[in-house]
Enzyme design. Structure first.
Site, short mmCIF file in Angstrom:
data_model
loop_
_atom_site.label_atom_id
_atom_site.label_comp_id
_atom_site.label_asym_id
_atom_site.label_seq_id
_atom_site.Cartn_x
_atom_site.Cartn_y
_atom_site.Cartn_z
N ASP A 38 7.75 4.20 0.51
CA ASP A 38 7.35 3.30 -0.56
C ASP A 38 8.51 2.44 -1.07
OD1 ASP A 38 5.03 4.77 -0.32
OD2 ASP A 38 4.92 5.34 -2.44
N HIS A 182 11.02 7.19 0.26
CA HIS A 182 11.35 5.81 -0.12
C HIS A 182 12.39 5.24 0.84
CE1 HIS A 182 9.72 7.68 -3.77
NE2 HIS A 182 9.23 6.48 -4.03
NI NI Z 1 6.76 3.36 -5.74
#
Ligand code: NI
Length: 225
Positions: A38, A182
């Site tokens: 993400d 991430h």
């Molecule tokens: Ni996020």
């Protein structure tokens, strides 16, 4: 003529997109896991793409619209490598706090940014912070998006340590699991060569979320995982 036909055939073979190869993986028969990243694209995303390419692994990237506008080529490259792209809103907003029109704006401007970068509109979105409700899901459905959550979150942004992140991923890994990480966390990108190596050793096929759904989705307005 024969030579031309052979040449054409070999060219067709070598130019098969990676997605076609991945589509043959049947997650009902083999052990699959979806790695998801993400908040990108960011400065460390190209290094991650190199690692995934080297390992023959596919992943899903939930990108932030305004960052797509800053680094459109990275998103195009990810898609060209056979990874899936998902919508993670335009400004990384907590959607339930917004008005309907604002939520639609967050989703649609990101769809447009991804369309401009890659030529395709994503079919999946992930709500920032996992903040969602029935209203958000309904508006996502109007935008022809399915919601994709996760089965395990590494909290990599908190750990910020490659060894700890690797340990977290290996602990959370399960058949048909969806792991949240991430690509904007440098330690995650740093840990990834070791992570993919160990996951493959454990028999996992690293696939996109769509491959994991095995033809049963994503369907717009539906929430998965
Ligand atoms: Ni996020």
């Amino acid at each position: 003529m024969v030579i031309h036909a052979l040449l054409a055939a070999s060219l067709a073979m070598t130019s098969l997109p990676a997605t076609t190869v991945e589509a043959k993986i049947n997650c009902a028969r083999v052990k699959c896991l979806a790695l998801t990243f993400d908040d990108g694209p960011g400065a460390t995303t190209p290094t991650l793409l190199k690692t995934l390419k080297k390992a023959g692994a596919k992943a899903t990237f939930f990108v932030v619209g305004k960052r797509v506008e800053e680094r459109p080529k990275i998103v195009a490259q990810a898609m060209a490598q056979g990874h899936a792209i998902g919508n993670h809103t335009y400004s990384h907003a907590s959607l339930p706090t917004l008005l309907d029109d604002e939520i639609l704006e967050e989703l649609k401007t990101t769809q447009d940014a991804i369309q401009t970068a890659t030529g395709q509109q994503p079919k999946i979105f992930r709500p920032p912070y996992g903040h969602t409700d029935d209203r958000v899901l309904g508006l996502a459905g109007e935008t022809e998006l399915a919601q994709v959550l996760w089965t395990g979150t590494t909290l990599d942004w908190q750990l910020r340590d490659a060894k700890k992140i690797k340990a977290a991923v290996l602990r959370l890994a399960q058949r048909d699991g969806v792991i949240l990480m991430h690509d904007t966390v440098p330690a995650t990108v740093q840990a990834m060569p070791g992570i993919v190596k160990e996951l493959k050793k454990r028999g996992y096929h690293l696939v996109t979320v769509a491959t994991l759904l095995n033809g049963k989705g994503p369907k717009s307005g539906v929430s998965y995982f």
